[in-house]
Design an enzyme around this catalytic site. Sequence first.
Site, PDB file in Angstrom:
ATOM      1  N   ASP A  90     -19.201 -14.158 -20.924  1.00  0.00           N
ATOM      2  CA  ASP A  90     -19.731 -14.308 -19.565  1.00  0.00           C
ATOM      3  C   ASP A  90     -21.163 -14.830 -19.554  1.00  0.00           C
ATOM      4  O   ASP A  90     -21.471 -15.805 -18.866  1.00  0.00           O
ATOM      5  CB  ASP A  90     -19.663 -12.975 -18.802  1.00  0.00           C
ATOM      6  CG  ASP A  90     -18.251 -12.441 -18.703  1.00  0.00           C
ATOM      7  OD1 ASP A  90     -17.304 -13.238 -18.896  1.00  0.00           O
ATOM      8  OD2 ASP A  90     -18.080 -11.231 -18.460  1.00  0.00           O
ATOM      9  N   GLU A 120       4.594 -11.422  -6.001  1.00  0.00           N
ATOM     10  CA  GLU A 120       3.556 -11.569  -7.024  1.00  0.00           C
ATOM     11  C   GLU A 120       3.973 -11.011  -8.382  1.00  0.00           C
ATOM     12  O   GLU A 120       3.344 -11.284  -9.402  1.00  0.00           O
ATOM     13  CB  GLU A 120       2.244 -10.908  -6.558  1.00  0.00           C
ATOM     14  CG  GLU A 120       2.237  -9.380  -6.515  1.00  0.00           C
ATOM     15  CD  GLU A 120       2.890  -8.787  -5.262  1.00  0.00           C
ATOM     16  OE1 GLU A 120       3.619  -9.507  -4.558  1.00  0.00           O
ATOM     17  OE2 GLU A 120       2.678  -7.580  -5.011  1.00  0.00           O
ATOM     18  N   LYS A 146     -11.972 -13.238 -15.448  1.00  0.00           N
ATOM     19  CA  LYS A 146     -12.318 -13.482 -16.850  1.00  0.00           C
ATOM     20  C   LYS A 146     -11.617 -14.726 -17.432  1.00  0.00           C
ATOM     21  O   LYS A 146     -12.237 -15.547 -18.083  1.00  0.00           O
ATOM     22  CB  LYS A 146     -11.918 -12.253 -17.675  1.00  0.00           C
ATOM     23  CG  LYS A 146     -12.414 -12.274 -19.097  1.00  0.00           C
ATOM     24  CD  LYS A 146     -13.799 -11.733 -19.129  1.00  0.00           C
ATOM     25  CE  LYS A 146     -14.297 -11.374 -20.491  1.00  0.00           C
ATOM     26  NZ  LYS A 146     -15.615 -10.732 -20.377  1.00  0.00           N
ATOM     27  N   GLY A 194       0.854  -1.186   0.000  1.00  0.00           N
ATOM     28  CA  GLY A 194       0.000   0.000   0.000  1.00  0.00           C
ATOM     29  C   GLY A 194       0.889   1.235   0.000  1.00  0.00           C
ATOM     30  O   GLY A 194       2.076   1.145   0.324  1.00  0.00           O
ATOM     31  N   HIS A 215       8.083  -7.896  -3.586  1.00  0.00           N
ATOM     32  CA  HIS A 215       6.788  -8.314  -4.143  1.00  0.00           C
ATOM     33  C   HIS A 215       6.906  -9.674  -4.842  1.00  0.00           C
ATOM     34  O   HIS A 215       7.299  -9.738  -6.004  1.00  0.00           O
ATOM     35  CB  HIS A 215       6.289  -7.268  -5.140  1.00  0.00           C
ATOM     36  CG  HIS A 215       5.842  -6.011  -4.475  1.00  0.00           C
ATOM     37  ND1 HIS A 215       4.555  -5.817  -4.036  1.00  0.00           N
ATOM     38  CD2 HIS A 215       6.528  -4.902  -4.132  1.00  0.00           C
ATOM     39  CE1 HIS A 215       4.461  -4.629  -3.471  1.00  0.00           C
ATOM     40  NE2 HIS A 215       5.645  -4.049  -3.511  1.00  0.00           N
ATOM     41  N   CYS A 264       5.319  -6.133   1.551  1.00  0.00           N
ATOM     42  CA  CYS A 264       5.665  -4.717   1.480  1.00  0.00           C
ATOM     43  C   CYS A 264       5.042  -3.925   2.639  1.00  0.00           C
ATOM     44  O   CYS A 264       5.400  -4.144   3.780  1.00  0.00           O
ATOM     45  CB  CYS A 264       5.284  -4.153   0.112  1.00  0.00           C
ATOM     46  SG  CYS A 264       6.165  -2.627  -0.237  1.00  0.00           S
ATOM     47  N   TYR A 265       4.079  -3.048   2.385  1.00  0.00           N
ATOM     48  CA  TYR A 265       3.422  -2.348   3.496  1.00  0.00           C
ATOM     49  C   TYR A 265       2.905  -3.367   4.513  1.00  0.00           C
ATOM     50  O   TYR A 265       2.937  -3.140   5.725  1.00  0.00           O
ATOM     51  CB  TYR A 265       2.264  -1.499   2.957  1.00  0.00           C
ATOM     52  CG  TYR A 265       1.481  -0.787   4.041  1.00  0.00           C
ATOM     53  CD1 TYR A 265       1.912   0.423   4.541  1.00  0.00           C
ATOM     54  CD2 TYR A 265       0.321  -1.360   4.571  1.00  0.00           C
ATOM     55  CE1 TYR A 265       1.211   1.064   5.555  1.00  0.00           C
ATOM     56  CE2 TYR A 265      -0.386  -0.728   5.580  1.00  0.00           C
ATOM     57  CZ  TYR A 265       0.060   0.492   6.070  1.00  0.00           C
ATOM     58  OH  TYR A 265      -0.633   1.121   7.072  1.00  0.00           O
TER      59      TYR A 265
END
Length: 510
Positions: free
Chosen positions: A227, A171, A366, A55, A169, A82-83
């Site tokens: 969808d 990710e 998606k 963040g 990070h 991180c944060y």
Amino acid sequence: MNHELIIILDFGGQYNQLIARRVRDLGVYCEVLSYETDLEEIKAKNPKGIIFTGGPSVVTDENAPRISKEIFEMGIPILGICYGVQLMAYLNGGVVEASEHREYGKTSLKVDSKNKLFDGVLEDTICFMSHTYYISKVPENFKVIATTEACPTAAICNEERNLYGVQFHPEVTHTTEGDKILSNFLYKICNCSGDWVMKDVANKIVESLKEKLDGKKVLCALSGGVDSTVAAIMVHRAIGKNLTCIYVDTGLMRLNESDEVEAMFSGYDLNFIRVDAGERFLSKLKNISDPETKRKIIGEEFIRVFEEEAKKIGTVDYLVQGTIYPDVIESGTKHSAVIKSHHNVGGLPDVVDFKEIVEPLRDLFKDEVRKVGLALDIPESLVFRQPFPGPGLAIRIIGDITEEKLEILRKTDYIFRDEIKNAGLDREIWQYFTVLTGLRSVGVMGDERTYGYTIALRGVNSVDAMSAEFARIPYDILEKISVRLVNEVRDVNRVVYDITSKPPSTIEWE
Ligand code: XMP
């Protein structure tokens, strides 16, 4: 549906959706919740683990997003990123300070590969850092398990309490072994078994729909988009003939589109109603040039047509909508100006007499919807359809809409798609289409002067349509497309390529 769950607590980081994607790709279902979520609510969901995101704030600031310290006493493994790790350290008595050396980008990382979080990770590896603050003193009973040259506390943990945190990070793909690290957290620390496998997910959703909808009358507004198509097929698997799908052909669809949708659904034992309403829409749109007016007219007319058809069916128990997870996260948090009035076939609850809405895809991203679609044997041509706006070709004709212009646009759009497919780029470019600009210009063909339409090609890459970059289509492919458009479509004598990104443009021209 019961799945193992990881809760991602959102502290405002820019990579939160990415964390969710990674966790799911690793086979564990997760949900992103605000950091303000009640601890009781979190507990009630019985998560296998919790991830604190990054963040933009500084934990020592008065207004920084915080969470109650009790979360660390719940006995649930936590990974702070991180944060998130700074908050974990701060709330447990550590010290967070501004660093002399700001770290940004790919950074060498040394890890303790004997620690569970780094099991199987190289001792010297690469991570992605983005921070100006760091943990200058780790809390009592925590230890350091990774360092970088500028950050002596690149990862910390308290093994007994299953509290882990990384300053970098994992990710982001620049962290070369990020997936391994997240996987260790999920499987070695949270002891997940990995029950988020798309084929099983599809079957489980169908099973739960069966339980809920058995013997009930269900209605679905079908656009032919991925969808609503996948949602309808799932419900069909569950209840067969008790499902009625209404597909409105607005006359603003692409070449052969309505026939393709109808052909696909004719293979299923359900009630498929195709309403050919092209004339109605065109007469309402006559002489209308203003984009917002077009959108409003189409949205309203769509609802009117749908309402008339629904009335013929009578009361239904459930209405199916193709809502997906990003719609769920975004709703309610956006306070933005109206750039365009979006028309969605999903937005119908007010006009149909029904008891409840069913949203079989509301947990899925998606591309997960696409995987589920493939698992349900839905043809690839529908599963990998590019996004197509509700108002259809009407917002790709600048100025008023006529049958003649629609015809030109359908042909050019078809040729563009055909050539992109021939070039093998159809899965690479996120969305691509032609626009009939309101511009006519002078050309020369066979020694004759022409005064024809200018077609604009639009091709963009995007993740969520919120921002987009124009696609770098090679010149020789653009040339081929241009030659075909001018040769094969009468009244077209000029082709231009749109090289603006979003922002400042939007993807569609209107
Ligand atoms: P814009 O033009 O706003 O489009 O950058 C973003 C994405 O949304 C699609 N789009 C729509 N989709 N109803 C829809 O269901 C609409 O009214 C609508 N307008 C735009 C557009 O094709 C792009 O993918």
